[in-house]
Design an enzyme around this catalytic site. Structure first.
Site, short mmCIF file in Angstrom:
data_model
loop_
_atom_site.label_atom_id
_atom_site.label_comp_id
_atom_site.label_asym_id
_atom_site.label_seq_id
_atom_site.Cartn_x
_atom_site.Cartn_y
_atom_site.Cartn_z
N THR A 173 0.85 -1.19 0.00
CA THR A 173 0.00 0.00 0.00
C THR A 173 0.89 1.25 0.00
O THR A 173 2.05 1.20 0.37
CB THR A 173 -0.96 0.02 1.21
OG1 THR A 173 -1.66 -1.21 1.28
CG2 THR A 173 -1.96 1.16 1.13
N THR B 177 -3.69 0.73 -3.11
CA THR B 177 -2.98 -0.50 -2.79
C THR B 177 -3.21 -1.58 -3.83
O THR B 177 -4.15 -1.49 -4.64
CB THR B 177 -3.46 -1.01 -1.42
OG1 THR B 177 -2.68 -2.12 -1.02
CG2 THR B 177 -4.92 -1.41 -1.45
N GLU C 277 -6.34 -8.53 -2.97
CA GLU C 277 -7.15 -7.83 -1.98
C GLU C 277 -8.20 -8.71 -1.31
O GLU C 277 -8.63 -8.44 -0.19
CB GLU C 277 -7.85 -6.64 -2.64
CG GLU C 277 -8.08 -5.48 -1.73
CD GLU C 277 -6.78 -4.87 -1.26
OE1 GLU C 277 -6.53 -4.90 -0.03
OE2 GLU C 277 -6.01 -4.38 -2.08
#
Length: 571
Positions: free
Chosen positions: A385, A403, A424
């Site tokens: 990130t 990110t 993610e």
């Protein structure tokens, strides 16, 4: 072997602090910060500059961010309105609560991450377009121009870039499209001081610049993304198993950003604005500040102040772990979590001695239906990130965290297009199908990103944020406390040694914190510490009044950051 850049060192001359007028920017990378300043100098506003810098970071910080991921942006307009844009990745429609299970057992984090299964539908490109369309003064085409040039001409590989590559080599070399860009022909990280070019990324940016977001969310790029997720493009001699994912072209085409009201709490006469769910940043930073505001002063000593910071973090994280998820799928009790009465209940549990974690969540709903405390998942502790902060001369401020999740995302560069996919979806509590943050089709995973803006009497005062997985929350909280309560300037607050307590048995701390702060915290308050090399990598801006700005970034962490102003003051 990549071409050497004549006469260049590895540091690039980054300056972590700048004071001046005309506007300011702060990022982890000198090239990105310069891109933002160039936009401001040409008359662009803070949103224009933020998108330009973010696009450059997608090239120079590809293991941390990029168009294969998502993020959250908090914007303060020149007229004083604070708003947010949610560009968080979404799970494919076919995902369900047990998608990360094989038989009756959840995958390990590593097996879940290095796969097509972990890739959510990226939101970054739509987010940039939305921000520019609503609040910018330039086109996406112009905003992408600096990044296109960097991708084509290349940038100098520094030690931080090499250090981020090294732990991933064993997986990057499984994927020819990834190895081609980020490894030398001998399979080692690119040499420090060499030039990294990414012509495929330049071509991708050019296509988006020419045709807009439809070039990313439909057509050849979207088709290649979906294919890379569903059938990871691994080499025949790959030494790991890469599980297929679920993302389809239809999922990609359907993606939309969300505009959300920011979280807002009052703290010692200031307004603290943050990101609402599915981010847990605004609610958890806000709850902890509400708890701490009840102490006037924060502590009788620095040690007592840090003790209360740690304990407020502990209790706020218990509530965060239990209640935070995508509000479209779970009724997040945000009003209760940010109420003064709930903060008083949690504050009453804090004593002069460190509590034993895990502590139970409170009841912000004032009923008996309290879920069991959730765990901080491994995927939520990544050090990837990045965060950037921009402010312009007209009072517009942007605090933007974005990110691809873990450092290097899921390891898959989309063949022919030059960008890494995110992992993610490991931010879901993927091992607990009944958790509010369990995976589901179309759902956005809980995040810890905490882009923050502070206003005073309606005027912008401070903006900051950080990378660092779930440590983002405690990092932003600690920087705010150092600046607002403990008498430190913004650069000093950013440089101060850090600790992070997330309702875990031990409080993780940096070596300098362990040497300077921990002994008294152990002896006076009974804290238990573990060690970690570094926590977070903050960028921030303080508005000093009379058109002056103080931009600040890390002096050391993550290789140091870059802060600039449009017109620097002379010493």
């Amino acid at each position: 072997m990549p071409e050497r850049l004549p006469g260049k060192g590895t540091g690039g001359g980054k300056t972590p602090t700048a004071v001046g007028t005309g506007g300011a920017a702060s990022t982890v990378d000198q090239v990105a910060t310069q891109a933002a300043i160039d936009v401001l100098r040409r008359g662009g506003n803070a949103v224009d500059a933020a998108v330009a810098a973010a696009a450059v970071l997608g090239v120079t910080e590809p293991f941390s961010c990029g168009i294969g991921g998502g993020g959250f942006m908090v914007i303060r307009t020149p007229k004083g309105k604070v708003t947010t844009i949610d560009g968080r990745e979404k799970a494919p429609a076919a995902m369900h609560p047990k998608s990360f299970f094989e038989g009756d057992k959840a995958l390990s984090f590593q097996d879940a991450r290095w796969s097509g299964l972990s890739a959510g539908v990226p939101g970054t490109v739509r987010m940039w377009d939305e921000a520019l369309d609503r609040y910018g003064t330039t086109s996406l085409r112009k905003a992408l121009d600096p990044a296109i040039k960097v991708a084509r001409k290349g940038f100098v590989v520094d030690q931080t870039f090499a250090d981020q590559t090294a732990p991933n080599v064993d997986f990057f070399d499984d994927v020819p499209s990834t190895a081609k860009i980020y490894l030398d022909p001998d399979g080692t990280p690119l040499d420090v001081g060499s030039i990294s070019r990414n012509p495929d990324m330049a071509r991708t940016y050019q296509l988006i610049a020419r045709h807009g977001t439809k070039a990313f969310y439909k057509g050849p790029i979207a088709k290649a993304m979906a294919k890379a997720a569903q059938k990871p493009p691994i080499a025949a001699n790959a030494n790991h198993r890469w599980r297929p994912g679920l993302m389809t072209e239809r999922d990609i085409a359907a993606y939309k950003v969300a505009r959300r009201a920011p979280t807002r709490i009052g703290y010692r006469g200031l307004d603290i604005w943050g990101m609402a769910p599915p981010s847990s940043g605004g609610s958890t930073v806000g709850e902890a500040l509400n708890i701490l505001e009840g102490y006037r002063p924060l502590g009788a000593s620095r040690t007592q102040s840090l003790h209360r910071f740690i304990e407020a973090s502990r209790y706020a994280f218990a509530d965060r772990n239990a209640y935070l998820a995508d509000p479209a799928y779970y009724d997040v009790p945000l009003k209760g979590l940010l109420s003064d009465s709930f903060a008083a209940e949690r504050r009453a549990l804090i004593t002069d001695k460190a509590a034993t974690s895990p502590v139970a969540p409170g009841d912000p709903r004032d009923d008996d239906n309290v879920p069991a405390p959730g765990a901080v998942t491994a995927g939520d502790q990544g050090e990837s990130t990045t965060h950037l902060t921009v402010a312009d001369k007209n009072g517009m401020v942007v605090s933007y965290t974005f990110t691809i999740e873990s450092t290097g995302g899921n390891g898959i560069v989309v063949p022919g297009w030059g960008f890494l996919l995110n992992n993610e979806l490991t931010d879901f509590n993927f091992d607990d199908p009944k958790h509010p943050n369990a995976p589901d089709g179309g759902k956005r995973p809980r995040s810890s990103m905490s882009p923050t803006i502070v206003t005073k009497n309606g005027k912008p005062f401070l903006a900051a944020g950080s990378p660092g997985g779930s440590t983002i929350i405690t990092t932003v909280l600690q920087v705010l406390l150092e600046r607002l309560d403990l008498g430190r300037s913004l650069p000093q607050a950013i440089a101060s040694p850090r600790a992070t307590q997330r309702n875990t048995a031990t409080t993780l701390a940096e070596p300098e914190f362990l040497a300077t702060e921990a002994p008294a915290l152990r002896s006076l308050h009974g804290h238990t510490f573990g060690t970690t090399s570094e926590i977070g990598s903050v960028t921030g801006i303080e508005l000093l009044g009379n058109g002056r700005f103080l931009a600040a970034a890390e002096p050391v962490r993550r290789g140091g950051g870059s802060a600039m102003v449009v017109r620097p003051e002379r010493d």
